[in-house]
Motif scaffolding. Structure first.
Motif, PDB file in Angstrom:
ATOM      1  N   SER A   1       6.211   3.394 -13.216  1.00  0.00           N
ATOM      2  CA  SER A   1       5.176   3.950 -12.347  1.00  0.00           C
ATOM      3  C   SER A   1       3.879   4.147 -13.131  1.00  0.00           C
ATOM      4  CB  SER A   1       5.644   5.293 -11.765  1.00  0.00           C
ATOM      5  OG  SER A   1       4.593   5.961 -11.099  1.00  0.00           O
ATOM      6  N   THR A   2       2.748   4.090 -12.410  1.00  0.00           N
ATOM      7  CA  THR A   2       1.463   4.365 -13.066  1.00  0.00           C
ATOM      8  C   THR A   2       1.356   5.822 -13.500  1.00  0.00           C
ATOM      9  OG1 THR A   2       0.493   4.679 -10.857  1.00  0.00           O
ATOM     10  CG2 THR A   2       0.196   2.523 -11.897  1.00  0.00           C
ATOM     11  N   SER A   3       2.301   6.661 -13.108  1.00  0.00           N
ATOM     12  CA  SER A   3       2.341   8.032 -13.613  1.00  0.00           C
ATOM     13  C   SER A   3       2.752   8.066 -15.077  1.00  0.00           C
ATOM     14  CB  SER A   3       3.330   8.867 -12.795  1.00  0.00           C
ATOM     15  OG  SER A   3       4.661   8.380 -12.969  1.00  0.00           O
ATOM     16  N   GLY A   4       3.246   6.932 -15.593  1.00  0.00           N
ATOM     17  CA  GLY A   4       3.734   6.869 -16.960  1.00  0.00           C
ATOM     18  C   GLY A   4       5.218   7.124 -17.078  1.00  0.00           C
ATOM     19  N   ASN A   5       5.861   7.468 -15.952  1.00  0.00           N
ATOM     20  CA  ASN A   5       7.288   7.757 -15.959  1.00  0.00           C
ATOM     21  C   ASN A   5       8.103   6.515 -15.615  1.00  0.00           C
ATOM     22  OD1 ASN A   5       6.834  10.438 -16.577  1.00  0.00           O
ATOM     23  ND2 ASN A   5       6.855  11.108 -14.447  1.00  0.00           N
ATOM     24  N   LEU A   6       9.371   6.581 -15.954  1.00  0.00           N
ATOM     25  CA  LEU A   6      10.340   5.571 -15.572  1.00  0.00           C
ATOM     26  C   LEU A   6      11.191   6.158 -14.451  1.00  0.00           C
ATOM     27  CD1 LEU A   6      11.656   2.772 -16.268  1.00  0.00           C
ATOM     28  CD2 LEU A   6      13.259   4.062 -17.697  1.00  0.00           C
TER      29      LEU A   6
ATOM     30  N   GLY B   1       4.884   9.698 -24.344  1.00  0.00           N
ATOM     31  CA  GLY B   1       4.180   8.438 -24.247  1.00  0.00           C
ATOM     32  C   GLY B   1       4.188   7.940 -22.817  1.00  0.00           C
ATOM     33  N   VAL B   2       3.972   6.644 -22.647  1.00  0.00           N
ATOM     34  CA  VAL B   2       3.856   6.038 -21.327  1.00  0.00           C
ATOM     35  C   VAL B   2       4.765   4.810 -21.254  1.00  0.00           C
ATOM     36  CG1 VAL B   2       2.294   4.907 -19.706  1.00  0.00           C
ATOM     37  CG2 VAL B   2       1.481   6.846 -21.067  1.00  0.00           C
ATOM     38  N   PHE B   3       5.583   4.738 -20.229  1.00  0.00           N
ATOM     39  CA  PHE B   3       6.380   3.543 -19.983  1.00  0.00           C
ATOM     40  C   PHE B   3       5.482   2.466 -19.381  1.00  0.00           C
ATOM     41  CE2 PHE B   3       9.548   6.941 -19.805  1.00  0.00           C
ATOM     42  CZ  PHE B   3      10.530   6.436 -20.636  1.00  0.00           C
ATOM     43  N   GLU B   4       5.586   1.225 -19.908  1.00  0.00           N
ATOM     44  CA  GLU B   4       4.725   0.144 -19.445  1.00  0.00           C
ATOM     45  C   GLU B   4       5.480  -1.028 -18.839  1.00  0.00           C
ATOM     46  OE1 GLU B   4       0.640   0.355 -21.996  1.00  0.00           O
ATOM     47  OE2 GLU B   4       2.228  -0.917 -22.802  1.00  0.00           O
ATOM     48  N   SER B   5       6.711  -1.266 -19.265  1.00  0.00           N
ATOM     49  CA  SER B   5       7.443  -2.426 -18.767  1.00  0.00           C
ATOM     50  C   SER B   5       8.934  -2.172 -18.928  1.00  0.00           C
ATOM     51  CB  SER B   5       7.039  -3.692 -19.522  1.00  0.00           C
ATOM     52  OG  SER B   5       7.690  -4.827 -18.995  1.00  0.00           O
TER      53      SER B   5
ATOM     54  N   GLY C   1       0.187   8.832  -4.705  1.00  0.00           N
ATOM     55  CA  GLY C   1      -0.906   8.733  -5.667  1.00  0.00           C
ATOM     56  C   GLY C   1      -0.634   7.789  -6.817  1.00  0.00           C
ATOM     57  N   PHE C   2       0.545   7.147  -6.847  1.00  0.00           N
ATOM     58  CA  PHE C   2       0.905   6.250  -7.937  1.00  0.00           C
ATOM     59  C   PHE C   2       1.272   4.877  -7.385  1.00  0.00           C
ATOM     60  CE2 PHE C   2       2.319  10.559  -9.291  1.00  0.00           C
ATOM     61  CZ  PHE C   2       1.364  10.752 -10.283  1.00  0.00           C
ATOM     62  N   GLU C   3       1.430   3.905  -8.278  1.00  0.00           N
ATOM     63  CA  GLU C   3       1.839   2.560  -7.922  1.00  0.00           C
ATOM     64  C   GLU C   3       3.017   2.136  -8.789  1.00  0.00           C
ATOM     65  OE1 GLU C   3       0.645   0.717  -5.486  1.00  0.00           O
ATOM     66  OE2 GLU C   3      -0.942   2.124  -4.906  1.00  0.00           O
ATOM     67  N   ILE C   4       3.815   1.216  -8.269  1.00  0.00           N
ATOM     68  CA  ILE C   4       4.907   0.618  -9.038  1.00  0.00           C
ATOM     69  C   ILE C   4       4.352  -0.618  -9.749  1.00  0.00           C
ATOM     70  CG2 ILE C   4       7.132  -0.522  -8.916  1.00  0.00           C
ATOM     71  CD1 ILE C   4       7.238   2.480  -8.449  1.00  0.00           C
ATOM     72  N   THR C   5       4.544  -0.689 -11.069  1.00  0.00           N
ATOM     73  CA  THR C   5       3.990  -1.795 -11.849  1.00  0.00           C
ATOM     74  C   THR C   5       5.052  -2.737 -12.412  1.00  0.00           C
ATOM     75  OG1 THR C   5       3.971  -0.451 -13.872  1.00  0.00           O
ATOM     76  CG2 THR C   5       1.991  -0.410 -12.500  1.00  0.00           C
TER      77      THR C   5
ATOM     78  N   ARG D   1       0.834  -1.195   0.000  1.00  0.00           N
ATOM     79  CA  ARG D   1       0.000   0.000   0.000  1.00  0.00           C
ATOM     80  C   ARG D   1       0.873   1.251   0.000  1.00  0.00           C
ATOM     81  NH1 ARG D   1      -2.412  -3.809   2.904  1.00  0.00           N
ATOM     82  NH2 ARG D   1      -1.197  -3.333   4.775  1.00  0.00           N
ATOM     83  N   GLY D   2       0.385   2.302  -0.636  1.00  0.00           N
ATOM     84  CA  GLY D   2       1.096   3.572  -0.667  1.00  0.00           C
ATOM     85  C   GLY D   2       1.956   3.787  -1.886  1.00  0.00           C
ATOM     86  N   GLY D   3       2.253   2.706  -2.632  1.00  0.00           N
ATOM     87  CA  GLY D   3       3.040   2.854  -3.851  1.00  0.00           C
ATOM     88  C   GLY D   3       4.518   3.091  -3.618  1.00  0.00           C
ATOM     89  N   TYR D   4       5.015   2.815  -2.393  1.00  0.00           N
ATOM     90  CA  TYR D   4       6.404   3.121  -2.066  1.00  0.00           C
ATOM     91  C   TYR D   4       7.324   1.928  -2.340  1.00  0.00           C
ATOM     92  CZ  TYR D   4       3.845   6.802   0.327  1.00  0.00           C
ATOM     93  OH  TYR D   4       2.990   7.828   0.615  1.00  0.00           O
ATOM     94  N   VAL D   5       8.626   2.203  -2.251  1.00  0.00           N
ATOM     95  CA  VAL D   5       9.642   1.185  -2.486  1.00  0.00           C
ATOM     96  C   VAL D   5      10.406   0.967  -1.186  1.00  0.00           C
ATOM     97  CG1 VAL D   5      11.716   0.587  -3.781  1.00  0.00           C
ATOM     98  CG2 VAL D   5       9.840   1.778  -4.915  1.00  0.00           C
ATOM     99  N   ARG D   6      10.628  -0.295  -0.847  1.00  0.00           N
ATOM    100  CA  ARG D   6      11.288  -0.633   0.411  1.00  0.00           C
ATOM    101  C   ARG D   6      12.483  -1.541   0.154  1.00  0.00           C
ATOM    102  NH1 ARG D   6       8.104   0.982   4.616  1.00  0.00           N
ATOM    103  NH2 ARG D   6       9.448  -0.154   6.073  1.00  0.00           N
TER     104      ARG D   6
END
Length: 555
Positions: free
Chosen positions: A315-320, A341-345, A295-299, A264-269
């Motif tokens: 990120s769901t923000s579309g950024n890398l 554009g949007v980064f997806e993978s 407000g974003f998630e790591i995908t 939860r929270g979209g953070y990195v640990r």
């Protein structure tokens, strides 16, 4: 002239092709088939006793053993002189030999092994300490496919099925899919157990370090052995380490530290062993850059180890997002990358002495949504003509030309152009081509990249508040750069000055790459931050190694 794909030229994001999705199904099957046609016959020395046999096949690897096939029951008295039973079976492809078992007291015990297709029992006493294997079929069928797979202590490990979300299965040592076990249990049998927890969350990731770590949506656990150096079916011990939880993105291992996305929270640990706690301790490594995560998630995430150790995140923000991460020196520096554009993978692939980052990007091209596979390479440039600092770009290398085609994948886009090391005016791709102002033999064309760096507010130990609340003015900035060109510096985005770089180069030749210290006098402007803004908009390299500021401080 048409742009071509160089195999391994320096690049930022070079287009490799469009993406086509393909569904892959994983099936769990036995390592070797069971013998067929197993039959038993006697030589008729009596009918006092009934005998039943089973036969298994041993794989050519010498480890895996098939499930048993049971013969018919046969009457005889093999205690009599000359009495015997003959067991026969059909050959099994890939088998190196066969094992024969005799049923006694309701169980089958080992009586012999052969490479032939028949075996004679002339009153062989069965070894009940060596029994035929039983295969665990828990990982077959709908709802029983594992969500996490790894290797640990020579075993292949599975966990996180829909029907049994907290269960773990491990194959026999040295095998990929041998899920056999015996009754009674042996140390090299497959391992199956449930990680009993108060939350009962699905096991999402299995991570092998010195100990096996389990990451669920609500906690982090470690699997150890009790009174033994190796994991066996009878030495399993599971202990909780923390109660944070992981998301579905596959974690990466950096040295001996795990980097994972929080549930939860979209953070990195990070999760690493701490000798003071005698266990694994987790910490938030994105806490200083919440603006990139709130407000974003790591995908998706990937690790590139060389030439620089960077963990990459989609990120769901579309950024890398990138994390230059060296845990043994407590270095963790975040940077984010945007594109048209949007980064997806993202993934990293070792190629020679370097790890190259491959990215899936979704872009709108000429009114249609396209997905491109693009590749990032080392940005260390020694020759200005080789500078490739564009996205979704291609290169031309040939006889001097002004008409460059082959840019259909960027139709209608404004592109940056570097021709023979010189920055050309940006153009819009029309009919898959652009026209240069003058002929060039080495040309790089792609989407523009704007590189920016903004320093934090100045803090100096001049009072108890570290200078906060005082007005500041940055008079000069001295930057130590490496192989750089096209440097703009200012107190903010709107007041940038270009660092003078041209020295003795002849007219019509681009400035050489600068290595050393450069100085720029900034426009006057008092403020409470004393910050400096650095920008690079041209398709040129810029590496800032250090920065020294001349600051005036108010009362």
């Amino acid at each position: 002239m048409t742009l071509v794909h160089p195999n391994y030229a320096p690049m930022e994001l070079r287009r490799l092709g469009e993406l086509n999705w393909q569904l892959v199904t994983i099936n769990f099957t036995a390592p070797i088939a069971s013998p067929t046609g197993v039959a038993a016959s006697s030589n008729g020395k009596g009918t006092e006793y009934t005998y039943q046999y089973s036969v298994t096949a041993i794989h050519s690897n010498g480890i895996s053993e098939s499930a048993m096939t049971v013969s018919n029951a046969v009457s005889n008295n093999i205690y009599a002189d000359g009495a015997m039973n003959t067991i026969t079976w059909n050959a099994v492809s890939g088998a190196s030999r066969y094992r024969v078992y005799l049923k006694s007291a309701g169980m089958f015990g080992f009586i012999g092994e052969t490479t032939d297709l028949s075996f004679i029992d002339d009153n062989i006493n069965p070894d009940m300490g060596k029994v035929p294997p039983v295969y665990d079929t828990s990982l077959s069928g709908t709802g029983n496919y594992p969500a996490s797979v790894t290797y640990y202590e020579q075993r292949r490990c599975f966990a996180g099925t829909v029907n049994k979300p907290t269960n773990i299965w491990m194959t026999r040592p040295g095998t990929e899919s041998d899920m056999s076990y015996s009754v009674p249990t042996f140390e090299d049998d497959r391992i199956s157990f449930r990680a009993a927890a108060r939350d009962g969350s699905m096991i999402r990731h299995l991570v092998p370090l010195q100990q096996l770590l389990l990451l669920t949506s609500s906690a982090e656990w470690r699997v150890t052995s009790v009174n033994s150096d190796a994991l066996t079916p009878e030495t399993i011990n599971v202990k909780p380490q923390s109660y944070i939880g992981s998301n579905n993105v596959q974690p990466v291992i950096v040295n001996s530290t795990i980097v994972y996305g929080a549930e939860r929270g979209g953070y990195v640990r990070e999760l690493g062993y701490n000798w003071q706690a005698s266990g694994f301790v987790t910490g938030d490594i994105s806490i200083m850059t919440k603006h990139l995560f709130d407000g974003f998630e790591i995908t998706d995430m990937a690790l590139s180890k060389a030439p620089n150790q960077v963990v990459w995140f989609v990120s769901t923000s579309g950024n890398l997002l990138g994390l230059t991460y060296v845990p043994e020196h407590q270095i963790g520096a975040w940077h984010h990358h945007a594109t048209d554009g949007v980064f997806e993978s993202v993934t990293a692939v070792g190629e020679g002495d370097e790890d190259h980052v491959y990215i899936v990007v979704k872009r709108e091209i000429n009114g249609e949504m396209k997905r491109y596979i693009e590749r990032m390479d080392n940005t260390l440039i020694l020759d200005l003509q080789d500078a490739f600092f564009v996205d979704s770009g291609l290169s031309y290398d040939g006889v001097p030309a002004t008409q460059i085609s082959g840019l259909d994948h960027l139709e209608g886009k404004t592109v940056s152009i570097l021709a023979d090391g010189a920055v050309m005016p940006q153009q819009v791709v029309t009919d898959g081509a652009v026209t240069l102002e003058q002929p060039a033999s080495k040309v790089h064309i792609g989407l523009p990249i704007t590189g920016e760096a903004h320093t934090l507010p100045v803090a100096m130990q001049i009072d108890s508040a570290l200078g906060q609340g005082r007005m500041k003015n940055v008079n000069k900035a001295k930057l130590r750069v490496y192989q750089s060109s096209g440097i703009f510096v200012g107190p903010d985005r709107d007041r940038l000055r270009e660092v003078k770089q041209r020295t003795t180069e002849p007219y019509g030749v681009p400035p050489v790459l600068k290595t050393g210290e450069v100085e720029v006098t900034l426009p006057s402007g008092w403020g409470d931050g004393g910050q400096v803004f650095i920008r690079q908009t041209d398709p040129l390299p810029l590496t800032v190694l250090a920065m020294v500021l001349e600051i005036a401080m108010g009362g």
